[in-house]
Scaffold this motif. Structure first.
Motif, PDB file in Angstrom:
ATOM      1  N   ASP A   1       1.121  -0.505  11.892  1.00  0.00           N
ATOM      2  CA  ASP A   1       2.104   0.166  11.027  1.00  0.00           C
ATOM      3  C   ASP A   1       3.321  -0.711  10.768  1.00  0.00           C
ATOM      4  N   SER A   2       3.409  -1.840  11.472  1.00  0.00           N
ATOM      5  CA  SER A   2       4.550  -2.742  11.280  1.00  0.00           C
ATOM      6  C   SER A   2       4.564  -3.244   9.845  1.00  0.00           C
ATOM      7  N   ALA A   3       5.695  -3.058   9.183  1.00  0.00           N
ATOM      8  CA  ALA A   3       5.803  -3.416   7.768  1.00  0.00           C
ATOM      9  C   ALA A   3       7.213  -3.165   7.288  1.00  0.00           C
ATOM     10  N   MET A   4       7.488  -3.656   6.096  1.00  0.00           N
ATOM     11  CA  MET A   4       8.698  -3.245   5.379  1.00  0.00           C
ATOM     12  C   MET A   4       8.314  -1.998   4.598  1.00  0.00           C
ATOM     13  N   TYR A   5       9.080  -0.947   4.778  1.00  0.00           N
ATOM     14  CA  TYR A   5       8.819   0.316   4.112  1.00  0.00           C
ATOM     15  C   TYR A   5       9.805   0.511   2.968  1.00  0.00           C
TER      16      TYR A   5
ATOM     17  N   ALA B   1      18.125  19.926  -1.550  1.00  0.00           N
ATOM     18  CA  ALA B   1      19.562  20.180  -1.665  1.00  0.00           C
ATOM     19  C   ALA B   1      20.360  18.894  -1.481  1.00  0.00           C
ATOM     20  N   LYS B   2      19.883  18.038  -0.581  1.00  0.00           N
ATOM     21  CA  LYS B   2      20.607  16.799  -0.292  1.00  0.00           C
ATOM     22  C   LYS B   2      20.010  15.597  -1.021  1.00  0.00           C
ATOM     23  N   ASN B   3      18.855  15.786  -1.685  1.00  0.00           N
ATOM     24  CA  ASN B   3      18.149  14.674  -2.337  1.00  0.00           C
ATOM     25  C   ASN B   3      17.854  13.554  -1.356  1.00  0.00           C
ATOM     26  N   ILE B   4      17.296  13.926  -0.224  1.00  0.00           N
ATOM     27  CA  ILE B   4      16.891  12.943   0.776  1.00  0.00           C
ATOM     28  C   ILE B   4      15.393  13.104   1.028  1.00  0.00           C
ATOM     29  N   LEU B   5      14.698  11.993   0.986  1.00  0.00           N
ATOM     30  CA  LEU B   5      13.277  11.947   1.280  1.00  0.00           C
ATOM     31  C   LEU B   5      13.100  11.415   2.690  1.00  0.00           C
ATOM     32  N   TYR B   6      12.213  12.049   3.445  1.00  0.00           N
ATOM     33  CA  TYR B   6      11.982  11.640   4.821  1.00  0.00           C
ATOM     34  C   TYR B   6      10.529  11.203   5.026  1.00  0.00           C
ATOM     35  N   LEU B   7      10.345  10.350   6.017  1.00  0.00           N
ATOM     36  CA  LEU B   7       9.001  10.019   6.480  1.00  0.00           C
ATOM     37  C   LEU B   7       9.040  10.049   8.004  1.00  0.00           C
ATOM     38  N   GLN B   8       8.492  11.107   8.582  1.00  0.00           N
ATOM     39  CA  GLN B   8       8.397  11.204  10.019  1.00  0.00           C
ATOM     40  C   GLN B   8       7.148  10.457  10.467  1.00  0.00           C
ATOM     41  N   MET B   9       7.326   9.478  11.342  1.00  0.00           N
ATOM     42  CA  MET B   9       6.212   8.640  11.789  1.00  0.00           C
ATOM     43  C   MET B   9       6.040   8.806  13.287  1.00  0.00           C
TER      44      MET B   9
ATOM     45  N   SER C   1      -4.906   6.189   6.478  1.00  0.00           N
ATOM     46  CA  SER C   1      -4.510   5.442   7.672  1.00  0.00           C
ATOM     47  C   SER C   1      -3.363   6.096   8.435  1.00  0.00           C
ATOM     48  N   VAL C   2      -2.654   7.029   7.809  1.00  0.00           N
ATOM     49  CA  VAL C   2      -1.512   7.653   8.474  1.00  0.00           C
ATOM     50  C   VAL C   2      -1.648   9.162   8.609  1.00  0.00           C
ATOM     51  N   LYS C   3      -2.718   9.717   8.062  1.00  0.00           N
ATOM     52  CA  LYS C   3      -2.904  11.172   8.143  1.00  0.00           C
ATOM     53  C   LYS C   3      -2.918  11.634   9.587  1.00  0.00           C
ATOM     54  N   GLY C   4      -2.215  12.712   9.837  1.00  0.00           N
ATOM     55  CA  GLY C   4      -2.149  13.251  11.187  1.00  0.00           C
ATOM     56  C   GLY C   4      -1.071  12.606  12.038  1.00  0.00           C
ATOM     57  N   ARG C   5      -0.503  11.495  11.565  1.00  0.00           N
ATOM     58  CA  ARG C   5       0.549  10.809  12.314  1.00  0.00           C
ATOM     59  C   ARG C   5       1.877  10.788  11.557  1.00  0.00           C
ATOM     60  N   PHE C   6       1.824  10.643  10.249  1.00  0.00           N
ATOM     61  CA  PHE C   6       3.023  10.587   9.419  1.00  0.00           C
ATOM     62  C   PHE C   6       3.126  11.870   8.606  1.00  0.00           C
ATOM     63  N   ALA C   7       4.352  12.250   8.270  1.00  0.00           N
ATOM     64  CA  ALA C   7       4.566  13.418   7.427  1.00  0.00           C
ATOM     65  C   ALA C   7       5.749  13.169   6.505  1.00  0.00           C
ATOM     66  N   ILE C   8       5.517  13.339   5.218  1.00  0.00           N
ATOM     67  CA  ILE C   8       6.590  13.180   4.232  1.00  0.00           C
ATOM     68  C   ILE C   8       7.200  14.545   3.952  1.00  0.00           C
ATOM     69  N   SER C   9       8.506  14.558   3.746  1.00  0.00           N
ATOM     70  CA  SER C   9       9.186  15.802   3.398  1.00  0.00           C
ATOM     71  C   SER C   9      10.413  15.458   2.569  1.00  0.00           C
TER      72      SER C   9
ATOM     73  N   GLU D   1       0.833  -1.204   0.000  1.00  0.00           N
ATOM     74  CA  GLU D   1       0.000   0.000   0.000  1.00  0.00           C
ATOM     75  C   GLU D   1       0.865   1.249   0.000  1.00  0.00           C
ATOM     76  N   GLY D   2       0.343   2.261  -0.648  1.00  0.00           N
ATOM     77  CA  GLY D   2       0.999   3.556  -0.640  1.00  0.00           C
ATOM     78  C   GLY D   2       0.830   4.232   0.707  1.00  0.00           C
ATOM     79  N   VAL D   3       1.877   4.848   1.187  1.00  0.00           N
ATOM     80  CA  VAL D   3       1.844   5.520   2.484  1.00  0.00           C
ATOM     81  C   VAL D   3       1.829   7.035   2.303  1.00  0.00           C
ATOM     82  N   ALA D   4       2.758   7.544   1.501  1.00  0.00           N
ATOM     83  CA  ALA D   4       2.848   8.984   1.284  1.00  0.00           C
ATOM     84  C   ALA D   4       3.683   9.251   0.039  1.00  0.00           C
ATOM     85  N   THR D   5       3.378  10.346  -0.632  1.00  0.00           N
ATOM     86  CA  THR D   5       4.140  10.726  -1.817  1.00  0.00           C
ATOM     87  C   THR D   5       4.452  12.206  -1.801  1.00  0.00           C
TER      88      THR D   5
END
Length: 125
Positions: free
Chosen positions: A89-93, A74-82, A62-70, A46-50
């Protein structure tokens, strides 16, 4: 070609937090949509965030209000704050990337040509 390397997974108790990182290298100028998918034990992928060029973001209900993608462009790094993690939420991400519209990719994840190796998140109750 694009290479994706995830990090930041781990084991936490319910209510805890983790921050996943995805370092994007290679032909990054061609990327349009980057994001996170997950697959839990016995569950469908399942898609989590884009995150789309222009800063547009999407989060699964299912993750709105709890997870945030950013993204640190400059560094080309994608984050997922959970935050406020739950056992479900246990899974391979997995980090994904491709030059497609994110809403299309969420509905048809196989359209993403680039996938990372994945990082495991385990949440205990």
């Amino acid at each position: 070609q694009v290479q994706l390397m995830e990090s930041g997974g781990g084991s936490v108790q319910a209510g805890g937090s983790l921050r996943l990182s995805c370092t994007v290298t290679g032909d990054t100028d061609r990327q349009y949509c980057v994001g996170w998918f997950r697959r839990g034990p016995g569950k469908e992928r399942e898609g989590v965030a884009t995150f789309e060029d222009g800063g547009f973001t999407w989060h699964a209900d299912s993750v709105k209000g709890r997870f945030a993608i950013s993204k640190d462009n400059a560094k080309n790094i994608l984050y997922l704050q959970m935050n406020n993690l739950k056992p479900e939420d246990s899974a391979m991400y997995y980090c994904v990337a491709d030059r497609i519209h994110c809403d299309v990719g969420v509905r048809a994840p196989d359209l993403f040509a680039y996938w990372g190796q994945g990082t495991q998140v385990s949440v205990s109750s």
